[in-house]
Write a protein that holds these residues in place. Structure first.
Motif, PDB file in Angstrom:
ATOM      1  N   PHE A 116      -2.603  17.490  28.654  1.00 55.65           N
ATOM      2  CA  PHE A 116      -3.624  17.332  27.644  1.00 55.65           C
ATOM      3  C   PHE A 116      -3.873  16.103  27.180  1.00 55.65           C
ATOM      4  N   LEU A 117      -2.887  15.207  26.795  1.00 58.87           N
ATOM      5  CA  LEU A 117      -3.225  13.702  26.646  1.00 58.87           C
ATOM      6  C   LEU A 117      -3.837  13.286  28.167  1.00 58.87           C
ATOM      7  N   PRO A 118      -4.640  11.995  27.768  1.00 54.19           N
ATOM      8  CA  PRO A 118      -5.606  11.602  28.571  1.00 54.19           C
ATOM      9  C   PRO A 118      -4.199   9.725  28.814  1.00 54.19           C
ATOM     10  N   GLY A 119      -4.199   9.950  30.143  1.00 52.79           N
ATOM     11  CA  GLY A 119      -4.115   8.746  30.584  1.00 52.79           C
ATOM     12  C   GLY A 119      -2.273   9.390  31.560  1.00 52.79           C
ATOM     13  N   ALA A 120      -1.577   8.292  31.981  1.00 53.60           N
ATOM     14  CA  ALA A 120      -0.077   9.013  32.246  1.00 53.60           C
ATOM     15  C   ALA A 120       0.754   7.852  31.743  1.00 53.60           C
ATOM     16  N   GLN A 121       2.190   7.792  31.206  1.00 50.07           N
ATOM     17  CA  GLN A 121       3.068   6.872  30.997  1.00 50.07           C
ATOM     18  C   GLN A 121       3.746   6.506  32.354  1.00 50.07           C
ATOM     19  N   VAL A 122       3.907   4.886  32.237  1.00 54.10           N
ATOM     20  CA  VAL A 122       4.922   4.316  33.264  1.00 54.10           C
ATOM     21  C   VAL A 122       5.497   3.477  32.556  1.00 54.10           C
ATOM     22  N   ASP A 123       6.898   3.792  32.774  1.00 57.56           N
ATOM     23  CA  ASP A 123       8.163   2.622  32.664  1.00 57.56           C
ATOM     24  C   ASP A 123       9.480   2.191  33.141  1.00 57.56           C
ATOM     25  N   VAL A 124       9.342   0.700  33.271  1.00 59.03           N
ATOM     26  CA  VAL A 124      10.083   0.438  33.934  1.00 59.03           C
ATOM     27  C   VAL A 124      11.281  -0.490  33.146  1.00 59.03           C
ATOM     28  N   HIS A 125      12.286  -0.257  34.057  1.00 59.49           N
ATOM     29  CA  HIS A 125      13.572  -0.618  33.993  1.00 59.49           C
ATOM     30  C   HIS A 125      14.083  -1.667  34.460  1.00 59.49           C
ATOM     31  N   PHE A 132       9.290  -8.741  32.210  1.00 58.89           N
ATOM     32  CA  PHE A 132       9.040  -7.917  33.612  1.00 58.89           C
ATOM     33  C   PHE A 132       9.518  -7.032  33.356  1.00 58.89           C
ATOM     34  N   THR A 133       9.680  -6.670  32.137  1.00 57.09           N
ATOM     35  CA  THR A 133       9.709  -4.370  32.228  1.00 57.09           C
ATOM     36  C   THR A 133      10.149  -3.925  31.202  1.00 57.09           C
ATOM     37  N   HIS A 134      10.196  -2.419  30.640  1.00 59.82           N
ATOM     38  CA  HIS A 134      10.123  -2.498  29.511  1.00 59.82           C
ATOM     39  C   HIS A 134      11.188  -1.714  28.875  1.00 59.82           C
ATOM     40  N   PHE A 135      12.710  -1.735  29.883  1.00 54.66           N
ATOM     41  CA  PHE A 135      13.673  -2.039  29.833  1.00 54.66           C
ATOM     42  C   PHE A 135      14.925  -2.729  30.074  1.00 54.66           C
ATOM     43  N   GLY A 136      15.359  -3.055  29.318  1.00 51.53           N
ATOM     44  CA  GLY A 136      16.671  -3.877  30.628  1.00 51.53           C
ATOM     45  C   GLY A 136      17.667  -3.229  30.520  1.00 51.53           C
ATOM     46  N   HIS A 137      18.660  -3.318  31.342  1.00 54.61           N
ATOM     47  CA  HIS A 137      19.972  -2.445  31.124  1.00 54.61           C
ATOM     48  C   HIS A 137      21.062  -3.806  32.391  1.00 54.61           C
ATOM     49  N   PHE A 149      17.947  -4.155  40.108  1.00 56.02           N
ATOM     50  CA  PHE A 149      17.838  -3.028  40.903  1.00 56.02           C
ATOM     51  C   PHE A 149      15.666  -2.885  39.002  1.00 56.02           C
ATOM     52  N   ILE A 150      15.299  -2.199  39.720  1.00 61.23           N
ATOM     53  CA  ILE A 150      14.512  -2.144  39.551  1.00 61.23           C
ATOM     54  C   ILE A 150      14.141  -0.164  39.764  1.00 61.23           C
ATOM     55  N   LEU A 151      13.788   0.313  38.238  1.00 56.85           N
ATOM     56  CA  LEU A 151      13.145   2.078  38.605  1.00 56.85           C
ATOM     57  C   LEU A 151      11.731   2.500  37.502  1.00 56.85           C
ATOM     58  N   ILE A 152      11.201   2.282  38.469  1.00 59.73           N
ATOM     59  CA  ILE A 152       9.984   2.848  37.832  1.00 59.73           C
ATOM     60  C   ILE A 152       9.880   4.144  37.323  1.00 59.73           C
ATOM     61  N   SER A 153       8.873   5.078  36.336  1.00 57.67           N
ATOM     62  CA  SER A 153       8.841   6.353  35.960  1.00 57.67           C
ATOM     63  C   SER A 153       7.557   6.761  35.886  1.00 57.67           C
ATOM     64  N   ALA A 154       6.795   7.473  36.588  1.00 56.02           N
ATOM     65  CA  ALA A 154       5.520   7.660  35.476  1.00 56.02           C
ATOM     66  C   ALA A 154       5.557   9.672  35.750  1.00 56.02           C
ATOM     67  N   MET A 155       4.117   9.690  35.091  1.00 56.22           N
ATOM     68  CA  MET A 155       3.816  11.370  34.766  1.00 56.22           C
ATOM     69  C   MET A 155       2.487  10.920  34.089  1.00 56.22           C
ATOM     70  N   GLY A 211       2.226  -7.883  37.331  1.00 54.78           N
ATOM     71  CA  GLY A 211       2.488  -9.459  38.342  1.00 54.78           C
ATOM     72  C   GLY A 211       4.030  -8.353  38.680  1.00 54.78           C
ATOM     73  N   PHE A 212       4.921  -8.526  38.374  1.00 52.78           N
ATOM     74  CA  PHE A 212       6.493  -8.288  38.555  1.00 52.78           C
ATOM     75  C   PHE A 212       6.769  -7.272  39.727  1.00 52.78           C
ATOM     76  N   LEU A 213       5.308  -6.206  39.027  1.00 53.31           N
ATOM     77  CA  LEU A 213       5.848  -5.156  39.774  1.00 53.31           C
ATOM     78  C   LEU A 213       4.809  -5.529  41.209  1.00 53.31           C
ATOM     79  N   GLU A 214       3.775  -5.566  41.599  1.00 53.55           N
ATOM     80  CA  GLU A 214       3.313  -6.644  42.969  1.00 53.55           C
ATOM     81  C   GLU A 214       4.091  -7.107  43.535  1.00 53.55           C
ATOM     82  N   ALA A 215       4.724  -7.765  43.167  1.00 54.70           N
ATOM     83  CA  ALA A 215       5.446  -9.073  44.172  1.00 54.70           C
ATOM     84  C   ALA A 215       6.819  -7.847  44.373  1.00 54.70           C
ATOM     85  N   ARG A 216       7.012  -7.180  43.846  1.00 53.31           N
ATOM     86  CA  ARG A 216       8.242  -6.029  44.727  1.00 53.31           C
ATOM     87  C   ARG A 216       8.239  -5.080  44.694  1.00 53.31           C
TER      88      ARG A 216
END
Length: 173
Positions: free
Chosen positions: A54-63, A87-92, A44-50, A151-156
């Motif tokens: 006040f700060l520019p941009g977004a935070q995307v984390d891929v587990h 391919f991810t930020h965090f592995g479990h 499985f993968i889990l993607i969180s985004a927010m 690339g990982f997310l594009e394929a999945r």
């Protein structure tokens, strides 16, 4: 597999403490993406985004999550979860390890290996219970290249999931 999805969409998601407008996408990737290469398909993968107020941009984390049976919890399983962080930020590593299992004798070694490599360890004691999962080791964020993650997310991800994620990143979703 379904109990892990339920945990990721429920208790794990709540533990991320995302703002109300943050999103979480959970995808079963066990049969998706390239079959080439060793250890390229997390279960499985889990993607969180927010976005920030006040700060520019977004935070995307891929587990990524590698699910192992009672007999499958091993040092190579930790290395498999580690390999998927290319391919991810965090592995479990998610290990189905019931109470009083003979495999509990390996738990300390697996915990040590997860700590050493920055891999999260989730013990699934009872897949049928809402409280059946316990985080034993928190993962460390990896410095994975954005192009590898893209690339990982594009394929999945499905087209709908990609559009929803892009909307949050752009600030329009």
């Amino acid at each position: 597999m379904q109990p892990l999805r339920a945990y990721l969409e429920g208790a794990f998601r709540r533990g991320l403490d995302l703002p109300a407008d943050g999103i979480v996408t959970v995808q079963d990737t066990s049969a998706m993406g390239s079959a080439k290469g060793r250890w390229t398909r997390p279960d499985f993968i889990l993607i969180s985004a927010m976005r920030f107020k006040f700060l520019p941009g977004a935070q995307v984390d891929v587990h990524s999550f590698e699910l192992k049976t009672e007999s499958g919890g091993s040092v190579p399983a930790v290395h498999e979860a580690l390999a998927q962080t290319r391919f991810t930020h965090f592995g479990h590593l998610v290990w189905h390890l019931p109470e009083r299992s003979k495999a509990e004798a390996r738990l300390a070694e697996i915990e040590d290996q997860c700590e050493e490599h920055g891999i999260g360890l989730i013990r699934m004691r009872d897949p049928s219970s809402d409280g059946g999962c316990e985080i034993l080791v928190d993962p460390a964020r990896k410095k994975t290249l954005p192009a590898a993650i893209e690339g990982f997310l594009e394929a999945r991800l499905t087209s709908e999931q990609k559009e929803r994620l892009a909307g949050v990143v752009r600030g329009s979703g």
